[in-house]
Write an enzyme that holds these catalytic residues in place. Structure first.
Site, PDB file in Angstrom:
ATOM      1  N   GLN A   1      -4.240  -5.059   7.163  1.00 48.80           N
ATOM      2  CA  GLN A   1      -5.189  -6.059   6.633  1.00 48.80           C
ATOM      3  C   GLN A   1      -4.966  -7.431   7.260  1.00 48.80           C
ATOM      4  O   GLN A   1      -5.557  -8.423   6.811  1.00 48.80           O
ATOM      5  CB  GLN A   1      -5.061  -6.165   5.097  1.00 48.80           C
ATOM      6  CG  GLN A   1      -5.290  -4.872   4.356  1.00 48.80           C
ATOM      7  CD  GLN A   1      -6.727  -4.355   4.454  1.00 48.80           C
ATOM      8  OE1 GLN A   1      -7.634  -5.058   4.918  1.00 48.80           O
ATOM      9  NE2 GLN A   1      -6.946  -3.117   4.054  1.00 48.80           N
TER      10      GLN A   1
ATOM     11  N   ASP B   1       3.203  -4.338   8.153  1.00 49.10           N
ATOM     12  CA  ASP B   1       2.009  -3.513   7.994  1.00 49.10           C
ATOM     13  C   ASP B   1       0.818  -4.448   8.220  1.00 49.10           C
ATOM     14  O   ASP B   1       0.417  -5.188   7.322  1.00 49.10           O
ATOM     15  CB  ASP B   1       1.991  -2.901   6.588  1.00 49.10           C
ATOM     16  CG  ASP B   1       0.690  -2.166   6.299  1.00 49.10           C
ATOM     17  OD1 ASP B   1      -0.203  -2.173   7.166  1.00 49.10           O
ATOM     18  OD2 ASP B   1       0.574  -1.594   5.198  1.00 49.10           O
TER      19      ASP B   1
ATOM     20  N   LYS C   1     -10.373  -0.539  10.864  1.00 44.20           N
ATOM     21  CA  LYS C   1     -10.474  -1.713  10.001  1.00 44.20           C
ATOM     22  C   LYS C   1     -10.786  -2.970  10.813  1.00 44.20           C
ATOM     23  O   LYS C   1     -10.750  -4.080  10.294  1.00 44.20           O
ATOM     24  CB  LYS C   1      -9.173  -1.904   9.213  1.00 44.20           C
ATOM     25  CG  LYS C   1      -8.924  -0.801   8.171  1.00 44.20           C
ATOM     26  CD  LYS C   1      -7.717  -1.106   7.338  1.00 44.20           C
ATOM     27  CE  LYS C   1      -7.176   0.077   6.595  1.00 44.20           C
ATOM     28  NZ  LYS C   1      -7.983   0.485   5.441  1.00 44.20           N
TER      29      LYS C   1
ATOM     30  N   CYS D   1      -4.866   2.695  -3.475  1.00 43.51           N
ATOM     31  CA  CYS D   1      -3.597   3.152  -2.875  1.00 43.51           C
ATOM     32  C   CYS D   1      -2.477   2.146  -3.121  1.00 43.51           C
ATOM     33  O   CYS D   1      -1.629   1.919  -2.240  1.00 43.51           O
ATOM     34  CB  CYS D   1      -3.731   3.411  -1.377  1.00 43.51           C
ATOM     35  SG  CYS D   1      -4.896   4.713  -0.996  1.00 43.51           S
TER      36      CYS D   1
ATOM     37  N   HIS E   1       0.866  -1.176   0.000  1.00 45.98           N
ATOM     38  CA  HIS E   1       0.000   0.000   0.000  1.00 45.98           C
ATOM     39  C   HIS E   1       0.907   1.232   0.000  1.00 45.98           C
ATOM     40  O   HIS E   1       2.023   1.180   0.529  1.00 45.98           O
ATOM     41  CB  HIS E   1      -0.826  -0.068   1.295  1.00 45.98           C
ATOM     42  CG  HIS E   1      -1.885   0.966   1.461  1.00 45.98           C
ATOM     43  ND1 HIS E   1      -1.616   2.248   1.842  1.00 45.98           N
ATOM     44  CD2 HIS E   1      -3.236   0.886   1.337  1.00 45.98           C
ATOM     45  CE1 HIS E   1      -2.755   2.922   1.943  1.00 45.98           C
ATOM     46  NE2 HIS E   1      -3.753   2.125   1.639  1.00 45.98           N
TER      47      HIS E   1
END
Ligand code: PLP
Length: 418
Positions: free
Chosen positions: A211, A208, A234, A373, A131
């Site tokens: 997700q 990261d 999220k 993104c 991303h």
């Protein structure tokens, strides 16, 4: 008696009543279908009520007041830090820093750790899946320091070319920054292998988790990542809050990034002495209510069970793949379902992703369309935009039929016009 949290296979119908927004309907009376969970998830009543209760009963600024509201709020805020440390299996709550989101966490590391440790000619290794939030802060660091950005490439199917990892890692590699799951393809990289390989050359690893953390159990000690970031919005939580986890000894070696109130031990006419970790990295009034609200989201997710959530979302992914594979005008991006989380992106032959999304919205199905993104990834795949359906545990297999119906409609509408 079996509770809703104990059924072998997760039943979304048992959770949907907790989410008021899922009651929304469209013009023809049919329920709205929310497949944009990778952008942001919805909130259950338990989280909404926790936030309302805070504002109604326990609200003051943290760490500074000598009155009961400030004390109670501080206790709740620090309790949230402990709760999140337990959720991640961090060895101490001092390893949990509240930020405004995943993006802010990555920028904090790039500034505070990067500026102090990365020099000209050093290398930052990222992947072609990332991303923009896990690319641009490293580009900026490279601009400031003269470091070089290198990429672990992907196959045409969106899997990391792991043989390249060994070739790319060297004593010049200072950091590997990798996603826990691609927000476009759903690809889940083999993090343990990457982390072990990076550590073998002395590089640190930032994961990261935007997700990943909302969908799978994350144990930072087992994972052995040096930094992990994620966002509250999220994972059923409020927006405006996120977490940076960092190994304590690394955080303690880092200078502060932002200056202001709360992050200091002492301020003199001629300078300041920074405070301890984690406060050193939380300048100013932190996201008090969102941080506390996040614990209600974590309580909820843990009751549902992250293993069940992961398993269930993968079933939805498999089902959507099966349905899309029947449509000759659709190209699914990324690997086969066994390598994916609950995210499926695709392109429709000769119809722009935005047009597809608009038609889907007209039948009450919310998806994301565009580059999500991740422009370099789309370029690598030879497309400028895609349509993305992303699931959470409250989605139902029957909702996939609505998406397929919408695609048929889009094709009928746009093909007729051309
Ligand atoms: N990383 C990934 C993989 C994401 O999907 C996102 C958001 O979509 C981010 C980082 C940025 O998260 P936020 O906008 O909450 O900071």
């Amino acid at each position: 008696m079996t509770t809703r949290h104990e059924t072998a296979i997760l039943d979304p119908q048992l959770y949907r009543p907790d989410f008021p927004i899922l009651n929304r309907t469209i013009e023809d009376g049919r329920p709205f279908v929310y497949f944009d969970n990778a952008a942001t998830t919805q909130r259950p009543r338990q989280v909404i009520e926790a936030i309302t209760t805070l504002y109604e009963t326990h609200y003051g600024n943290v760490h500074r007041g000598i009155h009961r509201l400030a004390d109670e709020t501080t206790e709740l805020y620090e309790g949230a830090r402990e709760r999140i440390a337990r959720f991640l299996n961090a060895s101490s709550e001092t390893e949990v820093i509240f930020t405004s989101g995943a993006t802010a966490g990555i920028n904090l590391v790039a500034r505070a750790w990067g500026d102090a440790n990365v020099h000209e000619g050093d290398e930052i290794l990222v992947t072609e899946l990332e991303h923009h939030s896990n690319l641009v802060p490293w580009f900026q660091l490279a601009e400031r320091t003269g470091a070089v950005i290198r990429y672990i490439p992907i196959t045409d199917d969106g899997l990391l070319v792991m043989e390249e990892l060994e070739r790319l890692l060297s004593s010049r590699t200072k950091l590997v920054a990798v996603t826990a799951a691609s927000n476009v393809l759903g690809t889940v990289p083999p993090l343990p292998v990457i982390i072990k390989a990076a550590h073998s050359v002395g590089a640190l690893v930032l994961v990261d988790g935007a997700q990943g953390v909302p969908h799978r159990k994350t144990d930072v000690q087992a994972l052995d990542a040096d930094f992990l970031v994620f966002s509250g919005h999220k994972m059923l939580g409020p927006s405006g809050v996120g977490v940076l986890y960092g190994k304590r000894e690394i955080l303690e070696s880092m200078p502060p990034f932002m200056g202001g109130g709360s992050m200091i031990r002492e301020v003199r006419m001629d300078g300041f002495t920074p405070g301890d970790v984690p406060y050193r990295f939380e300048a100013g009034t932190p996201p008090i209510v969102p941080a506390i609200g996040m614990t209600a989201a974590i309580d909820y997710l843990e009751q549902v069970g992250l293993e069940r959530i992961d398993q269930y979302e993968r079933q939805l992914t498999k089902r959507l793949h099966e349905e899309l594979e029947k449509l000759e005008f659709v190209r699914i991006l990324g690997p086969t379902p066994e390598y994916k989380s609950g995210i499926v992106s695709f392109v429709v032959d000769r119809i722009h992703a935005h047009d597809v999304a608009q038609v889907l919205d007209s039948v009450g199905v919310a998806v994301r369309a565009g580059h999500h993104c991740a422009m370099p990834l789309h370029k690598r795949l030879g497309v400028t935009a895609s349509v993305r359906a992303s699931f959470y545990f409250y989605n139902m297999a029957s909702e996939i039929d609505r998406l397929i119906e919408g695609l048929d409609r889009a094709v009928r509408l746009f093909r007729r016009r051309k």
